[in-house]
Design an enzyme around this catalytic site. Sequence first.
Site, PDB file in Angstrom:
ATOM      1  N   GLU A 214       5.628   9.745   3.649  1.00  0.00           N
ATOM      2  CA  GLU A 214       5.772   8.397   3.438  1.00  0.00           C
ATOM      3  C   GLU A 214       4.405   8.242   1.501  1.00  0.00           C
ATOM      4  OE1 GLU A 214       2.818   5.882   5.804  1.00  0.00           O
ATOM      5  OE2 GLU A 214       3.738   4.267   4.374  1.00  0.00           O
TER       6      GLU A 214
ATOM      7  N   ASP B  74       0.904  -1.094   0.235  1.00  0.00           N
ATOM      8  CA  ASP B  74       0.293  -0.017  -0.067  1.00  0.00           C
ATOM      9  C   ASP B  74       0.406   1.697   0.011  1.00  0.00           C
ATOM     10  OD1 ASP B  74      -2.607   1.307   0.864  1.00  0.00           O
ATOM     11  OD2 ASP B  74      -1.288   1.117   2.629  1.00  0.00           O
TER      12      ASP B  74
ATOM     13  N   ASP C  37       4.929   0.283   4.170  1.00  0.00           N
ATOM     14  CA  ASP C  37       4.537  -1.382   4.775  1.00  0.00           C
ATOM     15  C   ASP C  37       4.840  -1.832   4.083  1.00  0.00           C
ATOM     16  OD1 ASP C  37       2.127  -0.592   3.986  1.00  0.00           O
ATOM     17  OD2 ASP C  37       2.076  -0.490   6.091  1.00  0.00           O
TER      18      ASP C  37
ATOM     19  N   TYR D 291      -7.371   1.869   7.685  1.00  0.00           N
ATOM     20  CA  TYR D 291      -7.946   1.111   6.977  1.00  0.00           C
ATOM     21  C   TYR D 291      -9.210   1.734   7.083  1.00  0.00           C
ATOM     22  CZ  TYR D 291      -4.337   2.762   4.337  1.00  0.00           C
ATOM     23  OH  TYR D 291      -3.086   3.165   3.971  1.00  0.00           O
TER      24      TYR D 291
END
Length: 482
Positions: free
Chosen positions: A460, A68, A71, A219
């Site tokens: 990120e 995603d 990670d 999420y």
Amino acid sequence: MVLVVGVMMVMNVGSAHDYAEALSKSILFFEGQRSGKLPPTQRMTWRKDSALHDGSDIGVDLVGGYYDAGDNVKFNFPMAFSTTMLAWSVLEYSKAMGPEADHAREAIRWATDYFLKATSRPGVVFAQVGEPYKDHNCWERPEDMDTPRTAYSVSRQLPGSEVSAEIAAALASSSLVFRQVDPAYAKTLLDRAKSVFEFANTYRGSYNTSLGRIVCPFYCNFGGYEDELIWGAAWLFQATKTSYYWDYVVQNVRGSSSSYAANFAEFGWDSKNAGINVLFSKFVMKGGPYSSLFLPNADRFVCTILPESPTKSVKYSPGGLMFKPGGSNLQHATALSYLLIVYAKYLNHENRTVQCDNVVARPQRLIQFAKSQVDYILGSNPLGMSYMVGYGNKFPQKIHHRGSTLPSIKKHPKKLGCQDGKPYFDSKSPNPNVLTGAIVGGPDIKDQYSDSRLDFTQSEPTTYINAPFVGVLAYFKSHHKA
Ligand SMILES: *[C@@H]1O[C@H](CO)[C@@H](O)[C@H](O)[C@H]1NC(C)=O
Ligand SMILES: *[C@@H]1O[C@H](CO)[C@@H](O)[C@H](O)[C@H]1NC(C)=O
């Protein structure tokens, strides 16, 4: 008084950007996020095969798909949204993409091949692979990963309408992408989209409840699943043109809850509302009985964004970047810019404008505003910094991304375990592997960027920041003088 915001406003935009280069890179990024067995055509060569046994513990092949962000978890809910946005980008702008359209289709297929596996058992939809707490505790290359690769699924008893309906949207939109180039594959995708949608709609519930702490707070679905069901049906209508899905969309928008109506300005992995209104505006732009269900809310959405709108609700940095609540701010700039250029295209077909109280915005204004966000991201900002890795002279060097931070398998073939990554995470040196094309979370509201791995909201990258940007860049590549 009617104030017409015209075609040109003087903008403080530096040198012109190379949208073609940025487009190629924005697609290349997805190769860096690939999970599974990499093909011989892999261009981002510092990445190698990983997670080759996902699902094998329960006798299901769940190899493939995308990591995603920084990670190594495969979160299917945002992955499906990213896929839908890549597909929509290709559907609107494949001509503008030129040869990059092939790469974009490859990026979509990497996800849809995986989603076909994740939905191969009737009555079961895999929602995630990887245990997020354990994964996040390690700073490990995907190629070395040794944390549990647990596969989490939703079912008739433990439903997950949001993740299932978003996967249906991804499969349906992608079926349109492949209809000309690979009709058999397109049919497979569409058939599966229909059955997954029926499952999502028949067994209603949120994966929040069914999967609990495995999905929340990662999420967590805050916006409810009504929007994903309508969005899934909207894409199935596009793909089938049958009245069943048209009626589903119309009836459910009409009968929707107040929280659905209140979310008219939201669009991202959690909320599809503004996307539904823009997508369906195409069919009702001429007016008629259904236009009032979509057009006023699409207009209101635009009015929450434009800086000159009396009803704007987004905030701006002094350098002109939009801000909305929620982490990874650039996800808003890319996804909302995408909707603006598509809405402008549909508005143009009928020579319609958007009225924000006394301010009238022509389609060209929506495009010009989207361009301001794109140019900011590519380097026209107070720091003179591009927020796309590998684009321009100055770009983020220390992104929060495990694979990019650690030495490549080629340079360091020996396994690096869970805690072995810490010195690399703490290092003051730039990341050794350039994750070309990755767009990071971006600067703060004062236009400052710390370039620190610790500050993951800024540093990120995620697939859902990049995916809508692919369409935006394709548009500007072919419309330089917007
Ligand atoms: C999911 O969980 C969050 C946090 O607990 C909550 O705010 C949200 O309403 C839940 N969503 C659904 C659809 O139940
Ligand atoms: C489009 O609308 C504008 C006003 O909004 C009008 O001045 C113009 O003539 C229209 N063009 C066409 C082709 O209808």
